[in-house]
Design an enzyme around this catalytic site. Structure first.
Site, PDB file in Angstrom:
ATOM      1  N   ASN A 211       0.846  -1.194   0.000  1.00 58.07           N
ATOM      2  CA  ASN A 211       0.000   0.000   0.000  1.00 58.07           C
ATOM      3  C   ASN A 211       0.879   1.240   0.000  1.00 58.07           C
ATOM      4  OD1 ASN A 211       0.533   0.847   2.841  1.00 58.07           O
ATOM      5  ND2 ASN A 211      -0.386  -1.162   3.253  1.00 58.07           N
ATOM      6  N   ASP A 280      -4.532  -6.216   5.382  1.00 57.64           N
ATOM      7  CA  ASP A 280      -5.561  -7.017   6.048  1.00 57.64           C
ATOM      8  C   ASP A 280      -5.537  -8.462   5.569  1.00 57.64           C
ATOM      9  OD1 ASP A 280      -6.747  -5.022   7.686  1.00 57.64           O
ATOM     10  OD2 ASP A 280      -7.516  -4.090   5.861  1.00 57.64           O
ATOM     11  N   LYS A 290       8.258 -17.975  -9.935  1.00 57.70           N
ATOM     12  CA  LYS A 290       7.674 -16.809 -10.595  1.00 57.70           C
ATOM     13  C   LYS A 290       6.548 -17.256 -11.531  1.00 57.70           C
ATOM     14  CE  LYS A 290       8.694 -13.014 -13.662  1.00 57.70           C
ATOM     15  NZ  LYS A 290       9.513 -12.552 -14.753  1.00 57.70           N
ATOM     16  N   PHE A 326      -3.783   3.532  15.337  1.00 48.45           N
ATOM     17  CA  PHE A 326      -4.062   4.567  14.343  1.00 48.45           C
ATOM     18  C   PHE A 326      -5.249   4.144  13.490  1.00 48.45           C
ATOM     19  CE2 PHE A 326      -1.128   8.176  13.797  1.00 48.45           C
ATOM     20  CZ  PHE A 326      -0.355   7.973  14.930  1.00 48.45           C
TER      21      PHE A 326
END
Ligand code: C5P
Length: 396
Positions: A211, A280, A290, A326
């Site tokens: 993120n 999450d 790969k 947070f």
């Protein structure tokens, strides 16, 4: 600015590390300080007063018999409005002088003449054998006893070609120490564990899901906690940030790794601050090899499983530290914030106002606790981090 309106007397004594004092002067000035340079005669053999005058923008003093000072008492004049005196580099000889109260040149005299309310910080710089010599160590002990702050020294390669303790701290490290010396030590001897940054959940050995968290807020809190006197461990996901000075950093990639490191350390901590933007979900069917494109254009089918909630797990421990979480909500922060605090079972939750804080240097916060909520106005993340640290200290 970190040193706005601070007046620093920067003393240089004889040592090759004088070249680092030039960079330190730039850093101090950039941080808002007024820098008054005073040099010993030996220091002028390593760097010229011209350089130091150009960088500090002020007359440099080297002599106690200096007619430029109206009353001819520079040892008094230069110290009366100082907020701190920093000796960098501080030679073995100058440590000896300070330990014995010698007054045989301008710099040593002004150190003795300073009001005891003016903090004195010294950054030793010398050869490893000189540093380890029992006489130097005796002097160091005496300086500490007298309330003088010794910054460093560090170990490593030395200009003389030898290796060991005695290197002066780097200019940016000294700057951090000087900034920290002006902060209230509200977390002295507290152990603080902080998570920061994003996590990275692999899809295969070269791809993953992450993120936009930059880690700036968590790193700023780590810095502020250490400035406040805490022993800080920072468990960090992948970021481009450098470790705040004096902070112990442990790098992790995945949420599970972050969980493992945090759970092994949390019981011995006083405070846990979960700032990381933890994924999450992780990819349940991550590939060991790969993933390859094929002719038919098939796309991988990813399946997800839930990651552990690190904060909730720490908050559920029997011997739990004081837990701070947070929240980054895109709407209804006041309502969701308090609900999240209850759900996680924590005494304090910090909400980011607006969800556009990722990667930015500024933020705006609202604190949720049993007493209700309180806003911390928009400010630089370092300022907010310091405010948050005093809010936490006040609640302990
Ligand atoms: O549940 P949510 O992700 O909204 O909660 C955010 C808070 O919980 C942050 O303090 C974050 O660091 C922490 N958290 C965690 N472990 C997770 C998810 C979030 O510690 N798996």
């Amino acid at each position: 600015m970190d040193l706005e309106r601070k007046r620093i007397v920067l003393g240089l004594t004889g040592g090759v590390a004088c070249y680092k004092a030039a960079e330190l002067t730039r850093g101090l000035v950039k941080a808002g300080a007024t820098v008054q340079v005073v040099m010993t005669n030996a220091a002028t053999h390593f760097i010229t007063p011209v350089t130091m005058q150009a960088l500090s923008g002020r007359t440099v003093y080297t002599d106690q018999w200096d007619a430029r000072i109206a009353n001819n008492m520079p040892h008094i004049d230069l110290t009366r409005d100082a907020d701190a005196i920093v000796i960098a580099p501080c030679s073995a000889d100058f440590m000896f002088k300070l330990a014995h109260g010698a007054c045989d040149d301008l710099l040593s005299t002004l150190c003795v003449a300073r009001p005891m309310t003016v903090p004195l910080l010294v950054a030793p710089a010398m050869n490893v054998e000189m540093w380890q010599n029992p006489a130097t160590q005796r002097n160091a002990t005496q300086l500490r006893f007298d309330g003088i702050h010794i910054l460093g020294p560090d170990a490593g390669e030395q200009a003389c070609g030898e290796t060991g303790m005695g290197r002066m701290l780097e200019p940016e490290q000294l700057l951090e120490e000087i900034i920290a010396s002006f902060r209230n030590k509200v977390l002295t001897s507290k152990r603080v564990l902080i998570t920061a940054g994003p996590t990275f959940e692999p899809i295969d050995p070269v791809r993953g899901i992450t993120n936009l968290s930059s880690g700036k807020m968590g790193y700023a809190i780590a810095r502020a906690a250490r400035e406040a006197g805490a022993e800080v461990t920072l468990v960090s996901g992948p970021t481009a940030l450098s470790t705040p000075f004096g902070v112990h950093r442990i790098n992790v990639q995945t949420a599970q790794q972050m969980y493992d490191v945090v759970m092994s350390r949390a019981p011995s901590q006083d405070i846990f601050i979960a700032v990381a933007a933890v994924a999450d979900w992780r990819v349940a069917n991550a590939s060991v090899q790969k993933l390859k494109k094929n002719e038919a254009g098939d796309v991988p089918q990813l399946q997800f499983e839930q990651n552990p909630d690190i904060l909730a797990a720490v908050a559920a421990l029997k011997d739990k530290p004081y837990c701070v979480g947070f929240a980054a909500e895109s709407e209804n922060l006041l309502e969701y914030g308090e609900a999240k605090r209850k759900r996680k079972g924590i005494p304090l939750l910090v909400g980011n106002i607006g969800h556009q804080t990722f990667g930015k240097d500024e933020n705006e916060l609202v604190l949720f606790d049993d007493a209700g909520n309180k806003r911390l106005a928009r400010a630089d993340k370092h300022d907010l981090a310091r405010q948050l640290v005093s809010e936490i200290a006040g609640r302990l």
